[in-house]
Design a protein around this motif. Structure first.
Motif, short mmCIF file in Angstrom:
data_model
loop_
_atom_site.label_atom_id
_atom_site.label_comp_id
_atom_site.label_asym_id
_atom_site.label_seq_id
_atom_site.Cartn_x
_atom_site.Cartn_y
_atom_site.Cartn_z
N SER A 170 32.54 -2.45 10.41
CA SER A 170 31.41 -2.44 11.38
C SER A 170 30.48 -3.57 11.20
CB SER A 170 30.92 -1.03 11.59
OG SER A 170 30.01 -0.75 10.65
N LEU A 171 30.33 -3.84 9.78
CA LEU A 171 29.53 -4.89 9.55
C LEU A 171 30.06 -6.27 9.96
CD1 LEU A 171 26.56 -4.54 8.11
CD2 LEU A 171 28.04 -4.97 5.94
N VAL A 172 31.32 -6.42 9.49
CA VAL A 172 32.03 -7.64 10.10
C VAL A 172 31.86 -7.97 11.43
CG1 VAL A 172 34.17 -8.56 10.27
CG2 VAL A 172 33.69 -7.79 8.21
N LEU A 173 31.95 -6.81 12.13
CA LEU A 173 32.00 -7.02 13.81
C LEU A 173 30.73 -7.28 14.01
CD1 LEU A 173 33.29 -6.44 16.53
CD2 LEU A 173 32.49 -3.99 16.59
N LEU A 174 29.44 -6.64 13.29
CA LEU A 174 28.19 -6.94 13.67
C LEU A 174 27.78 -8.55 13.55
CD1 LEU A 174 25.25 -5.88 14.58
CD2 LEU A 174 24.83 -5.55 12.08
N ASP A 175 28.43 -9.00 12.28
CA ASP A 175 28.44 -10.37 11.95
C ASP A 175 28.99 -11.12 13.11
OD1 ASP A 175 27.48 -12.21 10.06
OD2 ASP A 175 29.59 -12.89 9.85
N ILE A 176 30.04 -10.72 13.54
CA ILE A 176 30.65 -11.74 14.37
C ILE A 176 30.02 -11.82 15.79
CG2 ILE A 176 32.97 -11.63 15.81
CD1 ILE A 176 34.29 -10.88 13.34
N ILE A 177 29.48 -10.82 16.07
CA ILE A 177 28.84 -10.47 17.50
C ILE A 177 27.60 -11.15 17.37
CG2 ILE A 177 27.64 -8.76 19.06
CD1 ILE A 177 30.79 -8.50 19.39
N ILE A 178 26.81 -11.05 16.31
CA ILE A 178 25.42 -11.88 16.39
C ILE A 178 25.81 -13.31 16.48
CG2 ILE A 178 23.74 -12.59 14.83
CD1 ILE A 178 23.58 -9.40 13.86
N ASN A 179 26.75 -13.80 15.63
CA ASN A 179 27.08 -15.32 15.84
C ASN A 179 27.68 -15.64 17.02
OD1 ASN A 179 26.76 -15.67 13.07
ND2 ASN A 179 28.79 -15.41 12.41
N LEU A 180 28.13 -14.91 17.76
CA LEU A 180 28.60 -15.00 19.27
C LEU A 180 27.44 -15.22 20.04
CD1 LEU A 180 31.03 -15.18 21.36
CD2 LEU A 180 30.52 -12.87 21.62
N LEU A 181 26.54 -14.24 19.70
CA LEU A 181 25.12 -14.41 20.74
C LEU A 181 24.43 -15.38 20.35
CD1 LEU A 181 24.30 -10.64 20.97
CD2 LEU A 181 25.25 -11.95 22.63
N LYS A 182 24.26 -15.86 19.10
CA LYS A 182 23.57 -17.16 18.70
C LYS A 182 24.26 -18.16 19.35
CE LYS A 182 21.56 -15.66 14.20
NZ LYS A 182 22.08 -15.66 12.73
N GLU A 183 25.58 -18.39 19.52
CA GLU A 183 26.43 -19.43 19.78
C GLU A 183 26.08 -19.46 21.36
OE1 GLU A 183 30.37 -19.96 18.71
OE2 GLU A 183 30.71 -20.20 20.90
N GLN A 184 26.08 -18.21 22.00
CA GLN A 184 25.79 -18.48 23.52
C GLN A 184 24.53 -18.84 23.78
OE1 GLN A 184 26.54 -14.49 24.59
NE2 GLN A 184 28.68 -14.77 25.26
N ARG A 185 23.44 -18.41 22.60
CA ARG A 185 22.03 -18.83 23.17
C ARG A 185 21.82 -20.24 22.94
NH1 ARG A 185 17.41 -15.21 20.95
NH2 ARG A 185 17.51 -13.25 22.49
N SER A 186 22.45 -20.88 21.95
CA SER A 186 22.18 -22.24 21.39
C SER A 186 22.95 -23.21 22.85
CB SER A 186 22.67 -22.64 20.22
OG SER A 186 24.03 -22.54 19.94
N ILE A 187 24.05 -22.84 23.23
CA ILE A 187 24.89 -23.85 24.25
C ILE A 187 24.27 -23.37 25.52
CG2 ILE A 187 27.08 -23.80 25.56
CD1 ILE A 187 28.35 -22.94 22.69
N HIS A 188 23.71 -22.23 25.84
CA HIS A 188 23.07 -21.91 27.28
C HIS A 188 21.61 -21.82 27.05
CE1 HIS A 188 27.31 -21.17 28.78
NE2 HIS A 188 27.68 -20.97 27.57
N ARG A 189 21.01 -22.34 26.41
CA ARG A 189 19.46 -22.49 26.49
C ARG A 189 19.09 -21.08 26.13
NH1 ARG A 189 18.11 -26.55 30.84
NH2 ARG A 189 19.94 -28.01 30.69
#
Ligand SMILES: [Zn+2]
Ligand SMILES: [Zn+2]
Ligand SMILES: [Zn+2]
Ligand SMILES: [Zn+2]
Lengths: 451, 421
Positions: free
Chosen positions: A76-95
């Motif tokens: 579940s920690l791995v999943l959290l890490d992956i999801i946070i990275n996904l959200l960070k990526e979305q934030r940086s790409i989509h302002r």
């Protein structure tokens, strides 16, 4: 499932062909970043629907909430890490925009709002488990005061068998997860279960007599909880435990893991078999399975995912209840009357008394039994009328719960009972040793005396 | 706090827990004689009239001998009646090995048939595999059972049926794969022996432990063709007119042992001397570990097995049908090494479990006969003949080069594990 590193030979990563490979899994050599991407892609594949993507225009406000069930176990920690990275990526790409809003629930019954995590200010909310499993969110959750009827620990302390504790805890978590989904208005719930964990669950459910639950617990799809629809996804269902460990290692996440989370070796030396739970024995089975049978994990998950509800069986049974009954403990559908099934195969008729000596012994027993269990039949009958619910079986339990409750001794167990439709408490039950009896003990349920 | 609604067993436990003898004696209200032959807490939890002598492996309740017999016998009777295993006037062959399961089965079938007027003609059917030192003694046991239970006995030998004794097979194929042979050949032998007697129904001593193990195995192997039928109480080989059933489906192995012990039944203590195939061994060990933690797990697993239902049945069956056709083709061409859809020939002797109406749906061709021996078979050549063919092949090799015989056996075992029947 061997993921041997090949540092010495400086093998090149088979994906990027640039970096030095650090591990081999599924017969492929990976560098650290390619491996992280490889695992992340498994999550993205299973969460590829539009509802997880960043929205523009009219849809901007229709942001979707996703509940992540965090146990601080490895996967579940791995999943959290992956999801946070996904959200960070979305934030940086989509302002600064996100495709969905993440809500994280941790088994210690507190909620972490992940937006605050990303923005740097933590916003913890605690929820307290009520008797009826209505969770309550306590902002600034400092005081978990004593007025609540009972804690989960109190409830479970009555179980004599570790396996029963494990089973009931599992039910509580599951209930709480769905409950939180509803109260937090999350329409997606994601679990970190690795493929190994899913295989363990399938086998353990089978062993616990809960075979009909396998489908619901391990397949992805829409689940209905109290008329609320939730899509359940296991984004890491294609990831092996060895890969989870590698991911944690490479991303320096091991430090956040819960100490309770057993590794293979600690589990093996931890306990004698007789002190282990069914879940632990099952996990050890997979952990110690010979390499010749390494495909067993995926085989079990594959066949487990093909299982469906045994609905058709219902027509054959002459049960005259309209529609399907639900278990008062775990809330699962009951397809066959488990008590009737058990009674057929477990006979407890006394062999007739044949002589005076036996008669004397029986009289002695009766005297003693009267002392211990004074006759309060009338009281019990009152109780049933009071309930006002026409029911032949005083309490309906599924087979698995019947077995688990068998591990609860003496004074019984107070289990919160919820009416299926209204979610109100109708009554308190005491479940006795054999689970089939409504004891009607009304001594300690004055505070929530039904409707 | 206790009420009448508590089960009798529960009350009995309360009594056992709380009534210490001293407590009873000091209580003047109790009219219990000072000199008692028995203590309350040592009484049977069911009848409360006799001394408990044992703990039931199934649920740990303390029982007297009489209540145990009653429970054991009635549960089997309920299983027989509830599943309509027999009809009045039916002839039933009891697969008798002389081991404890089948000895207890013969005994139980006899007393239940008499007690409840099933109206069955019971016959002991025994297979002489030709294992020196093992079969000699166990056949002697069966012969004594014949006298004790006053039942006709029919003995069929491997040598007669297959022109190979088990010892010869082991010598040729190696001990490791012998259980595979044992299973297939014994099963056919029982069917053939029954057919010879004009009997269409064979009962075997397969117990709850065996059924639970089969559920686990089918799950661990991902065997979609078998999973739903893992717990079937009545089965038949594809194409075979012989029904097989397991009256001990819900009976614990340990209780069979206890029953045989208390009833002092005459049995030969060694079951098949050849070890199970390794993977099955892991499942067996798992089951043992689980039973130590939760004795009910055996019936719990059977309960799960009875509730397994797979989706997309139609598609699967079509696929299965195609595969079967291809396999038949491959066997015909003498190329049975790369057959897909691996289905193991199980070592417990039970092979395919498809009920009548499902047979055609699963693509089995009914009514075909083995081209070699004429025995009913869904494939062109029956299982036994395929096995024997391999053996003949080996025998030829043995003559040329002793070293390759070991490899040959291993290869053959692998092939066998993949055969579809
Ligand atoms: Zn790379
Ligand atoms: Zn339940
Ligand atoms: Zn008794
Ligand atoms: Zn043949």
């Amino acid at each position: 499932m061997s993921s041997s590193t090949t540092k010495a030979g400086a093998v090149v990563c088979s994906r990027c062909k640039i970096e030095e490979s650090l591990l081999v899994t599924r017969k492929e050599a990976f560098c650290s970043s390619c491996f992280t991407k490889f695992i992340s892609n498994k999550q993205r594949k299973l969460m590829s629907s539009d509802k997880f993507k960043v929205k523009y225009g009219k849809q901007v406000n229709e942001i979707h909430k996703v509940l992540l069930c965090l146990s601080f176990g490895r996967s579940s920690l791995v999943l959290l890490d992956i999801i946070i990275n996904l959200l960070k990526e979305q934030r940086s790409i989509h302002r600064g925009r996100q495709g969905f809003k993440l809500v994280v629930i941790d088994i210690e019954f507190k909620i972490l709002n992940i937006d605050s995590f990303l923005s740097g200010s933590y916003d913890f909310e605690r929820i307290k488990l009520f008797k009826d499993f209505n969770s309550m969110i306590i902002k600034d959750g400092s005081s978990l005061d004593e007025k609540f009827p009972q804690t989960v620990q109190e409830l479970l302390s009555k179980c004599s068998s570790n396996s029963s504790v494990e089973d009931l805890l599992d039910i509580i978590y599951n209930e709480l997860y769905f409950n939180t989904c509803k109260s937090e208005d999350c329409h997606t719930m994601i679990f970190g279960h690795s493929m190994t964990k899913l295989a363990v669950d399938i086998l353990a459910l089978t062993i616990k007599g809960r075979g009909s639950l396998v489908n619901q617990r391990v397949t992805d799809g829409i689940h209905t909880y109290q008329k609320y629809q939730v899509e359940v996804v296991h984004p890491l269902r294609d990831v092996l435990d060895s890969e989870i460990d590698k991911y944690l290692d490479l991303n320096n996440l091991m430090q956040f893991c819960d100490n309770n989370n057993d590794t293979n070796t600690t589990l093996a030396i931890k306990k004698l078999t007789k002190n282990m739970t069914i879940g632990e024995i099952t996990r050890r089975y997979f952990d110690t399975l010979d390499k010749d049978y390494s495909e067993t994990v995926s085989t079990v998950v594959k066949i487990g995912s093909k299982l469906i509800d045994p609905i058709s069986e219902k027509n054959d049974e002459k049960d005259d209840n309209n529609g399907i009954q639900f278990c008062k403990i775990c809330n699962c559908k009951i397809f066959k009357n488990p008590q009737a099934w058990l009674n057929r195969i477990t006979v407890e008729e006394p062999f007739p008394i044949t002589n005076d000596e036996e008669r004397a012994a029986y009289e002695m027993y009766k005297e003693a039994a009267l002392q211990i269990s004074p006759d309060n039949l009338e009281e019990e009958e009152e109780e049933e009328e009071e309930e006002g619910v026409p029911q032949k079986e005083p309490i309906s339990l599924c087979y698995g719960c019947l077995v688990t409750i068998g591990g609860v001794p003496k004074e019984g167990l107070d289990w919160p009972v919820r009416n299926q439709e209204t979610q109100e408490i109708l009554n308190e039950y005491i479940l006795t040793d054999n689970g089939s009896d409504d004891d009607g003990n009304d001594d300690d349920n004055d505070d929530d005396g039904g409707n | 706090m206790e009420t009448e609604s508590k089960s009798k067993r529960e009350v009995a436990r309360e009594v056992a827990r709380e009534v210490m003898p001293s407590k009873i004696l000091s209580d003047s209200n109790l009219k219990v004689p000072v000199k008692r032959p028995l203590k309350v807490k040592s009484l049977c939890e069911v009848c409360h009239a006799r001394k408990a002598v044992m703990r039931r492996p199934k649920n740990f309740s303390s029982l007297c001998k009489e209540c145990f017999y009653q429970a054991f016998e009635t549960e089997i009777h309920n299983t027989i009646v509830g599943n309509k295993l027999f009809y009045s006037g039916e002839s039933v062959a009891i697969g008798a090995s002389g081991g404890k399961d089948s000895t207890v089965l013969a005994y139980i079938m006899k007393i239940l048939n008499e007690r409840y007027n099933y109206g069955l003609n019971l016959v002991l059917l025994s297979i002489d595999e030709g294992i020196k030192g093992y079969r000699d003694d166990s056949l002697a046991t069966v012969k004594r059972n014949q006298q004790q239970y006053e039942m006709p006995l029919e003995i069929v030998s491997y040598k007669d049926l297959y022109s190979w004794s088990m010892d010869e097979i082991v010598a040729s194929s190696g001990i490791r794969s012998s259980c595979t042979y044992c299973g297939v050949l014994r099963r056919q032998a029982l069917d053939r022996g029954a057919a010879k007697l004009g009997i269409n129904h064979v009962v075997t001593g397969h117990n709850a432990d065996d059924v639970a193990e089969t559920v686990l195995m089918n799950l661990l192997r991902g065997d979609t063709a078998r999973l739903e039928n893992s717990t079937a109480i009545m089965t038949s080989s594809s194409g075979s007119p012989i029904k097989r059933s397991k009256p001990f489906k819900y009976t614990y192995q340990k209780e069979i042992v206890l029953y045989a012990h208390y009833k002092k039944l005459d049995y030969f203590s060694t079951e098949c001397t050849y070890a199970p195939e390794a993977f099955r061994g892991t499942a067996r060990q798992l089951l043992k570990n689980l039973e130590a933690v939760r004795p009910s797990c055996i019936i719990d697993i059977i309960h799960s097995g009875e509730n397994f239902k797979l989706k997309e049945k139609r598609k699967r069956e079509t696929l299965q049908y195609k595969k079967n056709c291809r396999n038949v083709q491959q066997i015909k061409e003498g190329n049975n090494k790369n057959i897909d859809n691996p289905i193991e020939v199980r070592s417990d002797g039970s092979v395919s479990i498809f009920k009548g109406e499902k047979k055609s749906a699963n693509g089995f061709v009914d009514g075909n006969r083995c081209e070699k021996c004429g025995y009913l078979s869904s494939n062109k050549i029956c299982k036994a003949c395929i096995l024997l063919q391999g053996l003949e092949h080996n025998r030829a090799k043995v003559l040329i080069d002793t070293d390759t015989s070991v490899d040959g056996a291993a290869v053959l075992t692998k092939t066998l594990e993949k055969l579809t029947f």
